[in-house]
Design a protein around this motif. Structure first.
Motif, PDB file in Angstrom:
ATOM      1  N   ASP A 294       0.808  -1.227   0.000  1.00 36.85           N
ATOM      2  CA  ASP A 294       0.000   0.000   0.000  1.00 36.85           C
ATOM      3  C   ASP A 294       0.838   1.271   0.000  1.00 36.85           C
ATOM      4  O   ASP A 294       0.372   2.327   0.428  1.00 36.85           O
ATOM      5  CB  ASP A 294      -0.949   0.002   1.201  1.00 36.85           C
ATOM      6  CG  ASP A 294      -0.215  -0.053   2.546  1.00 36.85           C
ATOM      7  OD1 ASP A 294       1.037  -0.172   2.545  1.00 36.85           O
ATOM      8  OD2 ASP A 294      -0.884   0.029   3.588  1.00 36.85           O
ATOM      9  N   LYS A 295       2.051   1.182  -0.505  1.00 36.08           N
ATOM     10  CA  LYS A 295       2.923   2.360  -0.514  1.00 36.08           C
ATOM     11  C   LYS A 295       2.804   3.131  -1.829  1.00 36.08           C
ATOM     12  O   LYS A 295       2.714   2.521  -2.900  1.00 36.08           O
ATOM     13  CB  LYS A 295       4.378   1.956  -0.296  1.00 36.08           C
ATOM     14  CG  LYS A 295       4.658   1.276   1.034  1.00 36.08           C
ATOM     15  CD  LYS A 295       6.120   0.886   1.145  1.00 36.08           C
ATOM     16  CE  LYS A 295       6.370   0.164   2.467  1.00 36.08           C
ATOM     17  NZ  LYS A 295       5.606  -1.115   2.563  1.00 36.08           N
TER      18      LYS A 295
ATOM     19  N   CYS B  71       2.549   3.747  -7.665  1.00 33.47           N
ATOM     20  CA  CYS B  71       1.798   3.175  -6.539  1.00 33.47           C
ATOM     21  C   CYS B  71       1.959   1.667  -6.508  1.00 33.47           C
ATOM     22  O   CYS B  71       2.004   1.013  -7.558  1.00 33.47           O
ATOM     23  CB  CYS B  71       0.305   3.470  -6.680  1.00 33.47           C
ATOM     24  SG  CYS B  71      -0.145   5.190  -6.601  1.00 33.47           S
TER      25      CYS B  71
ATOM     26  N   VAL C 135      -2.651   0.046  -2.898  1.00 40.72           N
ATOM     27  CA  VAL C 135      -3.050   1.417  -2.559  1.00 40.72           C
ATOM     28  C   VAL C 135      -4.541   1.598  -2.843  1.00 40.72           C
ATOM     29  O   VAL C 135      -5.014   1.298  -3.946  1.00 40.72           O
ATOM     30  CB  VAL C 135      -2.216   2.444  -3.355  1.00 40.72           C
ATOM     31  CG1 VAL C 135      -2.771   3.856  -3.179  1.00 40.72           C
ATOM     32  CG2 VAL C 135      -0.759   2.391  -2.930  1.00 40.72           C
ATOM     33  N   ILE C 136      -5.278   2.079  -1.859  1.00 42.66           N
ATOM     34  CA  ILE C 136      -6.704   2.358  -2.037  1.00 42.66           C
ATOM     35  C   ILE C 136      -6.845   3.502  -3.039  1.00 42.66           C
ATOM     36  O   ILE C 136      -6.120   4.499  -2.980  1.00 42.66           O
ATOM     37  CB  ILE C 136      -7.354   2.740  -0.695  1.00 42.66           C
ATOM     38  CG1 ILE C 136      -7.216   1.602   0.324  1.00 42.66           C
ATOM     39  CG2 ILE C 136      -8.826   3.109  -0.894  1.00 42.66           C
ATOM     40  CD1 ILE C 136      -7.932   0.336  -0.036  1.00 42.66           C
TER      41      ILE C 136
ATOM     42  N   GLN D 274      -8.933   5.896  -3.378  1.00 40.72           N
ATOM     43  CA  GLN D 274      -9.176   7.201  -2.766  1.00 40.72           C
ATOM     44  C   GLN D 274      -7.889   7.806  -2.216  1.00 40.72           C
ATOM     45  O   GLN D 274      -7.687   9.028  -2.282  1.00 40.72           O
ATOM     46  CB  GLN D 274     -10.214   7.056  -1.652  1.00 40.72           C
ATOM     47  CG  GLN D 274     -10.846   8.347  -1.202  1.00 40.72           C
ATOM     48  CD  GLN D 274     -12.032   8.084  -0.292  1.00 40.72           C
ATOM     49  OE1 GLN D 274     -11.873   7.585   0.835  1.00 40.72           O
ATOM     50  NE2 GLN D 274     -13.223   8.383  -0.763  1.00 40.72           N
ATOM     51  N   ASN D 275      -7.002   6.967  -1.690  1.00 42.95           N
ATOM     52  CA  ASN D 275      -5.719   7.461  -1.184  1.00 42.95           C
ATOM     53  C   ASN D 275      -4.839   7.963  -2.323  1.00 42.95           C
ATOM     54  O   ASN D 275      -4.116   8.958  -2.171  1.00 42.95           O
ATOM     55  CB  ASN D 275      -5.003   6.367  -0.403  1.00 42.95           C
ATOM     56  CG  ASN D 275      -5.736   5.992   0.879  1.00 42.95           C
ATOM     57  OD1 ASN D 275      -6.596   6.737   1.349  1.00 42.95           O
ATOM     58  ND2 ASN D 275      -5.415   4.847   1.433  1.00 42.95           N
TER      59      ASN D 275
ATOM     60  N   GLN E 181      -6.148  11.345  -3.280  1.00 44.47           N
ATOM     61  CA  GLN E 181      -5.784  12.370  -2.301  1.00 44.47           C
ATOM     62  C   GLN E 181      -4.311  12.738  -2.403  1.00 44.47           C
ATOM     63  O   GLN E 181      -3.959  13.924  -2.312  1.00 44.47           O
ATOM     64  CB  GLN E 181      -6.102  11.886  -0.889  1.00 44.47           C
ATOM     65  CG  GLN E 181      -5.874  12.949   0.188  1.00 44.47           C
ATOM     66  CD  GLN E 181      -6.694  14.200  -0.043  1.00 44.47           C
ATOM     67  OE1 GLN E 181      -7.909  14.128  -0.193  1.00 44.47           O
ATOM     68  NE2 GLN E 181      -6.028  15.361  -0.081  1.00 44.47           N
ATOM     69  N   ARG E 182      -3.460  11.739  -2.611  1.00 43.11           N
ATOM     70  CA  ARG E 182      -2.020  12.030  -2.728  1.00 43.11           C
ATOM     71  C   ARG E 182      -1.756  12.896  -3.953  1.00 43.11           C
ATOM     72  O   ARG E 182      -0.922  13.814  -3.907  1.00 43.11           O
ATOM     73  CB  ARG E 182      -1.245  10.719  -2.816  1.00 43.11           C
ATOM     74  CG  ARG E 182       0.265  10.889  -2.812  1.00 43.11           C
ATOM     75  CD  ARG E 182       0.794  11.479  -1.492  1.00 43.11           C
ATOM     76  NE  ARG E 182       2.245  11.526  -1.514  1.00 43.11           N
ATOM     77  CZ  ARG E 182       3.031  10.520  -1.153  1.00 43.11           C
ATOM     78  NH1 ARG E 182       2.485   9.382  -0.709  1.00 43.11           N
ATOM     79  NH2 ARG E 182       4.336  10.633  -1.197  1.00 43.11           N
TER      80      ARG E 182
ATOM     81  N   ASP F  53      -2.825  16.405  -3.070  1.00 44.18           N
ATOM     82  CA  ASP F  53      -1.855  17.052  -2.180  1.00 44.18           C
ATOM     83  C   ASP F  53      -0.693  17.658  -2.969  1.00 44.18           C
ATOM     84  O   ASP F  53      -0.060  18.616  -2.506  1.00 44.18           O
ATOM     85  CB  ASP F  53      -1.309  16.045  -1.170  1.00 44.18           C
ATOM     86  CG  ASP F  53      -2.362  15.603  -0.155  1.00 44.18           C
ATOM     87  OD1 ASP F  53      -3.396  16.292  -0.026  1.00 44.18           O
ATOM     88  OD2 ASP F  53      -2.150  14.556   0.495  1.00 44.18           O
TER      89      ASP F  53
ATOM     90  N   THR G 132      -8.702  -1.142  -4.915  1.00 43.12           N
ATOM     91  CA  THR G 132      -7.268  -0.885  -4.955  1.00 43.12           C
ATOM     92  C   THR G 132      -6.780  -0.663  -6.382  1.00 43.12           C
ATOM     93  O   THR G 132      -7.410  -1.086  -7.349  1.00 43.12           O
ATOM     94  CB  THR G 132      -6.486  -2.058  -4.352  1.00 43.12           C
ATOM     95  OG1 THR G 132      -6.723  -3.237  -5.145  1.00 43.12           O
ATOM     96  CG2 THR G 132      -6.913  -2.326  -2.908  1.00 43.12           C
TER      97      THR G 132
END
Length: 473
Positions: free
Chosen positions: A102-103, A116, A120-121, A123-124, A127-128, A131, A147
């Protein structure tokens, strides 16, 4: 390709597999295994003696090497959100859960890429990217739990495919573990690489039958500075198609989503969804949920111009533009609840199909008539991505009908719907994949030479048939 019917794993082999990932990340208790062998629609129920949760590509490689040595069948699994049974261990296979990978290894804003790991989800990842003031546009209802590896393995589509394409268009390169344990590294930030066959695309959409995706380099896009969303009431899919044409003319590439929703689908969401409200004061036979994105501040006036033109042409009967993020989220929540909101209505026979965009109104009209003729009282619930011709053509059971009797007609309904889809030059699987749900239909609808080549590729990369056996082919 023969399906591997795995013999019971010996205690010795179980111990060797557990040793690869560590005792903590090997699941053998039946209660703990249960969430990995069932899926959200409750259509498929599998069984497995062992769930492995590797933490690196090297551990996945070691699992595959041991599996090849002892002909151990494996089922790769991401967030377990698939809808066609592709992630389920139907025959007692060992499940390789990718959730610990999940990194996010790197975000490169100069190259507009993000690398990724498979677990990794979604949604994450979104968001990354945000950001870093970038956009990763893949978006679907299960984005809080699905995922990246699963998205690529099924070539997920989603609500932004109109502007950005499906998952395949968002991946520049992959890291994949093959059945024999070799690691194929095609991770790349290059948009131009003309050095032979595009091996990446063999594994995207292959549903884990050719290898296990462990990482991917994904495309990022400029983050829009303005996003405007409207909920529109109209009379028919034909009117929605005309509104789509107007929107493309006015917004060009700024039109990022264009969802067609039948009144019955909206009604189910409002009736059964949690905190879901109808956006318009009056009901309409059909609705469109549309979204414009822009790097400038022109999305709002453009959207207003589109709706004004639609009203002048007698296409749009009513519309509301989201006034804030909360209202925008409410519009999308209504859309995202449509699949789950059908459950309280009883049995639902589902189709994920695509036809040429211009054929969508005719498809819906013909399919509705054919399905109701086949099963009087049945309730078609069509909705989906009009902008790319992908319709989720679901059929709910008659009110007060027997659920078991209705669901027993699944293949009869499939046959009627698929016949119309194929006659219109469409596909029986637009974005959910084949899995086991549509596996038996695939040879009848796919080009014969294509099927032969697919079988040949499978035999070359997975000669023992241990990679997600019985799925797709």
């Amino acid at each position: 390709m023969n399906i591997v019917q795995p013999p019971p794993l010996s205690p010795e082999l179980i111990a060797r597999l557990k040793n690869i990932v560590g005792e903590k990340y090997a699941v053998t208790d039946a209660n703990d295994i249960a969430p990995y062998v069932t899926e959200e629609r409750n259509l498929f129920h599998g069984h497995s003696p062992l769930i492995l949760r590797p933490g690196s590509a090297a551990e996945v490689s070691a699992i595959c090497k041991l599996a090849t040595e002892h002909r151990i069948a494996l089922v790769p699994q991401g967030g377990n959100t698939g809808l066609v049974g592709g992630q389920t261990p139907h025959n007692g296979e060992v499940v390789v859960s990718m959730r610990r990978l999940d990194k996010i290894r790197e975000v490169d804003t100069a190259s507009n890429t993000m690398t990724c790991e498979a677990g990794v989800i979604l949604q994450n990842a979104q968001q990354r990217a945000a950001d870093a003031d970038r956009l990763f546009p893949l978006s679907l209802g299960a984005e809080g739990s699905c995922t990246i590896g699963g998205n690529l393995s099924t070539n997920a589509g989603g609500t932004a495919a109109l502007a950005y394409g499906v998952a395949r268009e968002m991946a520049l390169g992959l890291e994949v573990v093959l059945a024999d344990g070799r690691i194929l590294n095609t991770l790349s930030k290059l948009k131009k690489d003309n050095t032979g066959y595009d091996l990446r695309n063999l594994f995207i959409g292959a549903e884990g039958t050719l290898g296990i995706i462990t990482a991917a380099t994904l495309k990022l896009f400029p983050r829009p500075h303005a996003v405007e969303t409207a909920f529109v009431g109209l009379k028919s899919p034909a009117d929605a198609l005309r509104l789509l044409e107007i929107s493309r003319d006015e917004a060009a590439g700024g039109l990022t989503s264009f969802e067609l929703l039948a009144d019955i689908a909206v009604d189910f969401s409002v009736r059964h969804g949690i905190d879901v409200r109808h956006p318009l004061a009056d009901k309409h036979p059909w609705y469109v949920l549309m979204e414009l994105s822009s790097s400038r501040d022109d999305a709002r006036p453009t959207l207003e111009a589109i709706l004004a033109r639609g009203m002048e042409d007698g296409i749009v009967d009513d519309a509301v533009i989201a006034a804030n993020l909360s209202q925008r989220s409410g519009f999308w929540k209504l859309r995202d609840e449509m699949s789950s909101a059908q459950k309280p209505e009883g049995g639902s026979i589902k189709h994920d199909v695509s036809v040429p965009v211009a054929a969508v109104p005719a498809f819906i009209e013909e399919a509705n008539a054919a399905v109701v003729k086949l099963i009087p009282g049945s309730r078609p619930v069509p909705f989906g991505h009009l902008g790319d011709g992908n319709i989720h053509y679901n059929v709910s059971q008659p009110v007060g009908g027997d659920t078991a009797d209705f669901m027993a007609r699944w293949h009869d309904v499939n046959a009627v719907v698929f016949a119309i889809v194929l006659r219109m030059g469409g596909s029986i699987s637009a974005e959910h994949g084949i899995g086991v749900l549509k596996r038996d239909e695939l040879p009848d609808v796919k080009d014969k030479v294509a099927i032969e080549l697919m079988r040949g590729i499978k035999a070359m990369l997975d000669p023992l048939g241990i990679m997600n056996p019985g799925k797709v082919l």
